[in-house]
Scaffold this motif. Sequence first.
Motif, short mmCIF file in Angstrom:
data_model
loop_
_atom_site.label_atom_id
_atom_site.label_comp_id
_atom_site.label_asym_id
_atom_site.label_seq_id
_atom_site.Cartn_x
_atom_site.Cartn_y
_atom_site.Cartn_z
N VAL A 52 0.82 -1.21 0.00
CA VAL A 52 0.00 0.00 0.00
C VAL A 52 0.86 1.26 0.00
O VAL A 52 0.64 2.18 -0.78
CB VAL A 52 -0.94 0.01 1.23
N LEU A 53 1.86 1.31 0.87
CA LEU A 53 2.68 2.51 1.01
C LEU A 53 3.66 2.69 -0.13
O LEU A 53 4.11 3.81 -0.39
CB LEU A 53 3.42 2.48 2.35
N GLY A 54 4.02 1.59 -0.77
CA GLY A 54 4.97 1.70 -1.86
C GLY A 54 6.30 2.25 -1.39
O GLY A 54 6.86 1.84 -0.38
N ALA A 55 6.81 3.25 -2.13
CA ALA A 55 8.11 3.83 -1.79
C ALA A 55 8.10 4.50 -0.43
O ALA A 55 9.14 4.61 0.23
CB ALA A 55 8.52 4.84 -2.87
N PHE A 56 6.93 4.96 0.02
CA PHE A 56 6.86 5.62 1.32
C PHE A 56 7.09 4.64 2.48
O PHE A 56 7.33 5.07 3.61
CB PHE A 56 5.49 6.30 1.50
N SER A 57 6.99 3.35 2.24
CA SER A 57 7.22 2.37 3.30
C SER A 57 8.66 2.45 3.81
O SER A 57 8.93 2.07 4.95
CB SER A 57 6.91 0.96 2.81
N THR A 58 9.57 2.94 2.99
CA THR A 58 10.97 3.08 3.43
C THR A 58 11.07 4.03 4.61
O THR A 58 11.70 3.74 5.62
CB THR A 58 11.84 3.59 2.27
N ILE A 59 10.42 5.19 4.48
CA ILE A 59 10.46 6.18 5.56
C ILE A 59 9.77 5.63 6.81
O ILE A 59 10.27 5.78 7.93
CB ILE A 59 9.81 7.49 5.11
N GLY A 60 8.62 4.97 6.63
CA GLY A 60 7.92 4.41 7.78
C GLY A 60 8.75 3.38 8.51
O GLY A 60 8.81 3.38 9.74
N SER A 61 9.43 2.51 7.76
CA SER A 61 10.25 1.47 8.38
C SER A 61 11.44 2.08 9.12
O SER A 61 11.80 1.64 10.21
CB SER A 61 10.73 0.49 7.32
N ILE A 62 12.05 3.09 8.52
CA ILE A 62 13.21 3.73 9.15
C ILE A 62 12.81 4.39 10.46
O ILE A 62 13.49 4.24 11.48
CB ILE A 62 13.85 4.75 8.19
N THR A 63 11.71 5.13 10.45
CA THR A 63 11.31 5.84 11.68
C THR A 63 10.93 4.86 12.78
O THR A 63 11.25 5.08 13.96
CB THR A 63 10.15 6.80 11.39
N ARG A 64 10.25 3.76 12.43
CA ARG A 64 9.91 2.76 13.45
C ARG A 64 11.17 2.14 14.02
O ARG A 64 11.28 1.93 15.24
CB ARG A 64 9.00 1.68 12.86
N SER A 65 12.11 1.82 13.16
CA SER A 65 13.36 1.20 13.61
C SER A 65 14.15 2.15 14.50
O SER A 65 14.71 1.73 15.53
CB SER A 65 14.19 0.78 12.40
N ILE A 66 14.18 3.41 14.14
CA ILE A 66 14.94 4.39 14.93
C ILE A 66 14.29 4.58 16.30
O ILE A 66 14.98 4.71 17.32
CB ILE A 66 15.05 5.72 14.17
N THR A 67 12.98 4.59 16.35
CA THR A 67 12.29 4.72 17.64
C THR A 67 12.68 3.59 18.58
O THR A 67 12.98 3.81 19.76
CB THR A 67 10.76 4.72 17.43
#
Length: 301
Positions: A52-67
């Motif tokens: 669903v998120l497509g390319a935007f999933s990269t940013i979502g995954s990075i922010t979750r991982s950093i948290t």
Amino acid sequence: MTSILKPSCSGAHEHSGTRPSPNALHSFLESEATRIVAEAVRATEALPEDAVLGAFSTIGSITRSITTRAGQTIPAVIAEVLRTDERLVVLREAEMPITRTAAEIVRQNADDHSVLLSHEEAIARRFIVDLVVIEKQLRHAMIYDSKRGAAALSSCRNVLDLLRGAALTGASALRGMGYDVATVSYGIIDRYGRTGADPTRTIGPDGLDEHFGVPIRAALDAFDAILGRTLAAQLGPLAASIVALSQPRPRAETKFDEGDAGQESPPDFPTATFPARLVGPVERRAMAASETSPAFGRGRR
């Protein structure tokens, strides 16, 4: 069978008697921030793209991982600051045994204020605690689990039970590691103050400096600021490229003959009939078999 919680941690790391300079502390914070962002990016690159998120999933995954990684780094920052106090010994990721007797006391919620158990009894499980801080002169050890606490959790009861079980055998276990300890207490370090844990066993952000006697809060706030800048520097170009990729391609313009402007379609323009309500395939077949037609409206195909 014994079980080890937080298995990714290994061994206890001791800090005592060294005094890092402000520049050394800043360098440590920058190094940790750089590491966290780099590890989060590498971990994200190995993940498949979200449907669903497509390319935007990269940013979502990075922010979750950093948290997650930032929360795991909180006790490391606290330990680095505690090194400035030569009265303290600081252990990171110490593996504490919880004996069967201790586990049973916790299970029954029995009074344990005057109980100190041997760590050499049958062990029910092992718990790797984030921090053990020993006040050398008073021979008092404090066992901590650290929580980021940026959002309210359903409960920290399980963590408090594990800390309590570890504290019951804590003095004996720490003496077995070579530390002169007579008494033990335990609690949760609540970085942002929203875990909802028992306030009598919790240290929030406003109480850190008073509790430890060194400026912990300023170091944690500085770490947050450095991590935020490091993340922005990494995500800025990435976000721009993702936004560019996600923009719809411009469609070719459709040119109309100016002579057609304002004119109605010719009467022989193809038309199709539509049912006035939703008709499924089975019903349509039945209609065709009985040679009946529903009320239809007309519309252009």
